[in-house]
Design a protein around this motif. Structure first.
Motif, PDB file in Angstrom:
ATOM      1  N   LEU A  89      50.162  35.338  14.018  1.00 57.47           N
ATOM      2  CA  LEU A  89      49.761  36.734  14.147  1.00 57.47           C
ATOM      3  C   LEU A  89      49.013  37.217  12.914  1.00 57.47           C
ATOM      4  CD1 LEU A  89      52.877  38.338  15.899  1.00 57.47           C
ATOM      5  CD2 LEU A  89      50.645  37.851  16.903  1.00 57.47           C
ATOM      6  N   PHE A  90      49.533  36.889  11.713  1.00 55.44           N
ATOM      7  CA  PHE A  90      48.828  37.417  10.541  1.00 55.44           C
ATOM      8  C   PHE A  90      47.550  36.647  10.255  1.00 55.44           C
ATOM      9  CE2 PHE A  90      51.897  34.719   7.962  1.00 55.44           C
ATOM     10  CZ  PHE A  90      50.960  33.907   7.360  1.00 55.44           C
ATOM     11  N   MET A  91      47.448  35.379  10.644  1.00 49.30           N
ATOM     12  CA  MET A  91      46.177  34.670  10.460  1.00 49.30           C
ATOM     13  C   MET A  91      45.114  35.214  11.410  1.00 49.30           C
ATOM     14  SD  MET A  91      46.524  32.765   7.898  1.00 49.30           S
ATOM     15  CE  MET A  91      44.857  32.118   7.989  1.00 49.30           C
ATOM     16  N   PHE A  92      45.502  35.560  12.633  1.00 40.90           N
ATOM     17  CA  PHE A  92      44.566  36.193  13.559  1.00 40.90           C
ATOM     18  C   PHE A  92      44.147  37.564  13.041  1.00 40.90           C
ATOM     19  CE2 PHE A  92      43.870  38.993  17.265  1.00 40.90           C
ATOM     20  CZ  PHE A  92      42.787  38.355  17.825  1.00 40.90           C
ATOM     21  N   SER A  93      45.107  38.315  12.498  1.00 42.64           N
ATOM     22  CA  SER A  93      44.801  39.635  11.948  1.00 42.64           C
ATOM     23  C   SER A  93      43.878  39.528  10.740  1.00 42.64           C
ATOM     24  CB  SER A  93      46.102  40.346  11.557  1.00 42.64           C
ATOM     25  OG  SER A  93      45.846  41.584  10.953  1.00 42.64           O
ATOM     26  N   ILE A  94      44.097  38.538   9.882  1.00 49.28           N
ATOM     27  CA  ILE A  94      43.234  38.341   8.719  1.00 49.28           C
ATOM     28  C   ILE A  94      41.812  38.019   9.154  1.00 49.28           C
ATOM     29  CG2 ILE A  94      42.756  36.762   6.789  1.00 49.28           C
ATOM     30  CD1 ILE A  94      45.782  36.619   6.334  1.00 49.28           C
ATOM     31  N   GLY A  95      41.678  37.152  10.153  1.00 48.74           N
ATOM     32  CA  GLY A  95      40.347  36.830  10.663  1.00 48.74           C
ATOM     33  C   GLY A  95      39.654  38.045  11.259  1.00 48.74           C
ATOM     34  N   LEU A  96      40.427  38.890  11.941  1.00 49.97           N
ATOM     35  CA  LEU A  96      39.865  40.088  12.570  1.00 49.97           C
ATOM     36  C   LEU A  96      39.392  41.098  11.529  1.00 49.97           C
ATOM     37  CD1 LEU A  96      39.475  41.094  15.502  1.00 49.97           C
ATOM     38  CD2 LEU A  96      41.659  42.280  15.290  1.00 49.97           C
ATOM     39  N   GLU A  97      40.061  41.146  10.378  1.00 52.12           N
ATOM     40  CA  GLU A  97      39.714  42.113   9.339  1.00 52.12           C
ATOM     41  C   GLU A  97      38.709  41.580   8.331  1.00 52.12           C
ATOM     42  OE1 GLU A  97      43.602  42.988   7.802  1.00 52.12           O
ATOM     43  OE2 GLU A  97      43.720  44.848   8.939  1.00 52.12           O
ATOM     44  N   THR A  98      38.360  40.305   8.415  1.00 52.60           N
ATOM     45  CA  THR A  98      37.426  39.718   7.449  1.00 52.60           C
ATOM     46  C   THR A  98      36.045  40.346   7.586  1.00 52.60           C
ATOM     47  OG1 THR A  98      38.620  37.607   7.480  1.00 52.60           O
ATOM     48  CG2 THR A  98      36.351  37.570   6.681  1.00 52.60           C
ATOM     49  N   ASP A  99      35.472  40.679   6.447  1.00 53.48           N
ATOM     50  CA  ASP A  99      34.140  41.287   6.408  1.00 53.48           C
ATOM     51  C   ASP A  99      33.107  40.172   6.560  1.00 53.48           C
ATOM     52  OD1 ASP A  99      31.860  42.739   6.013  1.00 53.48           O
ATOM     53  OD2 ASP A  99      32.529  43.727   4.182  1.00 53.48           O
ATOM     54  N   LEU A 100      32.714  39.908   7.799  1.00 55.78           N
ATOM     55  CA  LEU A 100      31.811  38.797   8.080  1.00 55.78           C
ATOM     56  C   LEU A 100      30.425  38.983   7.456  1.00 55.78           C
ATOM     57  CD1 LEU A 100      31.986  36.095   9.494  1.00 55.78           C
ATOM     58  CD2 LEU A 100      31.211  37.168  11.605  1.00 55.78           C
TER      59      LEU A 100
END
Length: 777
Positions: A89-100
């Motif tokens: 869950l937190f790895m998915f959340s980190i990916g979602l919040e990453t400033d691409l």
């Protein structure tokens, strides 16, 4: 994955492991909150790791009854399963919040910083592997042991880095963003390298790796389709429904189980899934809304606490274990520091920032723990596990407080450009647009679209809706009476339908222009909302705040007062803002329109009278003129009585020293104005990118006449607010001043008497002191 296959209560268990796991989680949360209050300067991860150490076999679990309750035959499997769910869950959340966009722009610098310490760690992993193999007598599975050593030395725990940066409000600073993305690249590189090395050990593993990659890619495309589908099905709502969120989480969990079943870690797949998830629309907004609070308040504290729970301090009391633990920690820390300093020296990063980076990238406790827990420990001596686990936990317990102290004390790294004048026109522009009602949104989208006209000059726009907090409010519905997708929170109801309309407008704008605008809501009393807004601007490190004017344009083109509270808030923000401020008088019906997708070119005029605010307005114009659908003209007003200024200085020579100093500062300002305009002229006007005119006037009457001549020529007027009213160019104009927050010229342009059809943007440069003609509250 083995833990998920053995989630049954063994006959030897004295208590149900589900009860013990839940009680352990509760203890960790309570103790970590207590430690966080007592040890707040040391950071949240330190407090949570320490809470796990206290609950674990180091302290409380040494008591026989507590040990019998917490540590049972099958309890470890439950702990591992719960840790696995938290991790995906937190790895998915980190990916979602990453400033691409930031990651793409700075990928070279990020890779160099991330690889600096890792490369040196890889070099030292060979000799250290040989030493540990000889001392600990590791005779079997030597390749797996080498991968663990390599990962412990080179890996950085990105969740801990992100948590440390977020708590210290360093995540929006340039250094913090570099450290955050470097830790992600570092950890994902370790996962990829270890996975690739494992995949080449047999044909079966290689086939599994290909299959995992294909399934992950397929799920990325499926998520893109589901996001579009859910966004369309929920038109008129701010969020998607809970059942639709469950579908996405179910797919994420299914992918993770599949990857773990193929004997690979699901970390990278979950992160990539979040990284490639569409950011626009209601689906991403709902996922961030639901995951962010859960991850920060529950999932990460429990995950860090369980890491500390596994550690037993008594295991390192053995001399050999203690010496080996110290050696591995010194090698790990030393290689990271030296390698990161070398990379920063190559990139010409200051040494104080390099020091913070080197310690941040030394934090461990994520992927390395996964390798330790999944290694063939039954084939190795018990001391091997003790050394490896002790290195990871002690390393973070030692480095964590050092990082927290460095982040709290290093103020020079938190500085950011608070004015557009000192900001490089090709560097990232961070802006905060404030709206109260949906009517304000279209004008700000026009500004955001205009300022994003050049691909080499990125922008980071934030949109915050200011909502008044009612004095008394109580929900009349129970939880079971809420409709699917609603939130059991009064705060979600604040703003009413305006929130939904603004969210719809943001989604449409993002889909049309591909400019990702982060939309948030600020609920506070209008008496103090200016303080909260300034705090938000400071935390986001924006360079300019855009505020709406308290009047709006009616259908007949006239301006009408809509919310008097807006005017009061604007005056307070102008006084206390931590950056530059722009007040936008929107005349969207007859004035400035969104240039994106428009076939016609819009004419914009920047009026330059002189002073810091006008230079700031001209600096903003540098960004605007880069748009292909904008034709910018700078109009400089010059006094025809230049000799009058000289006689003014001569006549003042007999006055006191303060007046003489003020007059000399005026001369300095004129020199700065001339140099700034000359630079602008050579860089933009001489190359045909902008127009330039000079208007010679002697007093305010002639200035007004000149402004009337251009009333129908431009769709947008950009003007500085002006610090003083003693300029000969504006003499007599203060007689009809109505809105002092706009300045003399801005107030005149916004008045109904001028009958100007264009919109107006009044800009005030950030004021570092409170003595420069500020408005009273």
């Amino acid at each position: 994955m083995e833990a998920t296959e053995q989630l049954v209560c063994q006959p030897v268990d004295a208590f149900n492991p589900l009860i013990t796991t839940s009680f352990q989680v509760s203890c960790i949360l309570v103790i970590s909150h207590v430690f966080h209050l007592l040890l707040k300067p040391f950071g949240g991860p330190f407090a949570q790791l320490l809470a796990g150490v206290v609950v674990g076999p180091t302290l409380l679990s040494r008591i026989s009854k507590v040990e019998d309750f917490f540590i049972q035959a099958s309890s470890a499997k439950y702990y591992q399963f719960f840790s696995f769910i938290c991790r995906i869950l937190f790895m998915f959340s980190i990916g979602l919040e990453t400033d691409l966009p930031y990651l793409k722009r700075n990928i070279r610098v990020i890779i160099i910083v991330a690889g600096g310490g890792s490369i040196l760690a890889c070099i030292f992993s060979g000799p250290l592997f040989w030493l540990l193999t000889k001392v600990l007598r590791v005779a079997k599975e030597g390749f797996s042991f080498y991968l663990v050593i390599l990962t412990i030395l080179s890996n950085t725990a990105s969740p801990i880095v992100i948590r440390m940066l977020t708590e210290s409000k360093f995540d929006t600073a340039d250094l913090g963003r570099l450290a955050l993305n470097s830790s992600l690249i570092n950890e994902m590189s370790c996962v990829a390298v270890v996975g690739a090395l494992k995949s080449f050990t047999s044909f079966t593993r290689f086939g599994s790796a290909i299959l995992v990659a294909l399934v992950t890619v397929a799920l990325i495309f499926l998520n893109n389709y589901l996001s579009i589908f859910f966004n369309k099905r929920n038109r008129g709502n701010r969020f998607i429904t809970n059942s639709q969120v469950f579908v996405i989480i179910f797919l994420l969990t299914s992918l993770s189980f599949f990857v773990e079943w193929r004997e690979y870690t699901a970390m990278a797949s979950c992160f990539v899934l979040g990284l490639m998830f569409p950011r626009e629309g209601k689906t991403a907004r709902t996922l961030l809304h639901k995951l962010t609070y859960a991850v920060n308040s529950f999932i990460l504290p429990v995950y860090f606490g369980y890491t500390g729970f596994q550690f037993d301090l008594t295991n390192i009391f053995n001399k050999v274990t203690f010496v080996l633990t110290v050696i591995v920690i010194l090698v790990s820390v030393g290689t990271k520091i030296v390698g990161t300093f070398a990379a920063c020296h190559y990139l010409k990063i200051p040494w104080n920032e390099a020091l913070i980076l080197s310690f941040l990238l030394n934090l461990k406790g994520n992927y390395d723990l996964i390798l330790i827990s999944t290694s063939p420990l039954e084939l190795w001596d018990k001391g091997v596990h003790s050394v490896l686990l002790s290195v990871v936990v002690l390393n973070t317990l030692i480095i964590g407080p050092i990082v927290a102290i460095l982040l709290n004390r290093e103020e020079s790294c938190t500085h950011y450009p608070t004015t557009l004048e000192i900001l490089n026109p090709e560097s990232e522009l961070r802006m905060l647009a404030c709206v109260f009602i949906p009517r304000h949104v279209s004008g700000y989208f026009s500004l955001i679209s205009t300022l994003s006209g050049c691909p080499n000059a990125p922008i980071k726009p934030y949109l915050v809706q200011l909502v008044e907090l009612p004095k008394k409010r109580k929900s009349k519905l129970m939880y079971h009476q809420l409709e699917d997708g609603d939130q059991f929170s009064d705060e979600e109801e604040y703003g009413g339908n305006d929130v939904v309309e603004i969210s719809e407008a943001v989604d449409s704008f993002t889909t049309e222009t591909k400019i990702l605008t982060q939309h948030n809501k600020l609920v506070s009393s209008f008496l103090t909302i200016n303080e909260d807004l300034c705090n938000v601007a400071e935390d986001l490190r924006v360079s300019i705040i855009f505020l709406p004017f308290h009047k709006h344009q009616r259908i007949d083109g006239k301006m009408e007062n809509s919310m008097e509270e807006i005017r009061t808030i604007n005056q307070k923000v102008i006084r206390h803002a931590p950056c530059s401020v722009g007040i936008f008088v929107d005349r969207g019906q007859t004035g400035f329109q969104q240039p994106h997708g428009s076939p016609s070119v819009q004419n914009i005029a920047t009026l330059f009278f002189g002073g810091p605010d006008d230079r700031e307005a001209l600096a903003c114009s540098k960004r605007i003129l880069m748009h292909s659908q904008i034709s910018l003209t700078v109009i400089r007003f010059i006094s025809t009585t230049s000799s009058r200024h000289t006689s003014w200085i001569n006549d003042a020579s007999h006055k006191d020293e303060e007046v003489i100093m003020a007059i000399s500062s005026v001369g300095t300002e004129n020199e700065i104005d001339n140099a700034f305009v000359e630079t602008f002229y050579n860089k933009f006007v001489a190359q045909g990118k902008a127009g330039f005119q000079e208007k010679y006037v002697s007093d305010g009457r002639e200035t007004v006449a000149a402004l009337r001549e251009m009333s129908d020529m431009y769709s947008l007027f950009i003007i500085g607010r002006g610090r003083g009213n003693n300029s000969p160019l504006t003499t007599g104009m203060s007689d009809w001043e109505e809105c002092p927050e706009l300045g003399l010229v801005g107030d005149l342009l916004a008045s109904s008497e001028m009958n100007i059809r264009g919109s107006i943007l009044v800009i005030q440069r950030h004021r570092h002191t409170e003595s420069d003609g500020l408005l009273d509250d």
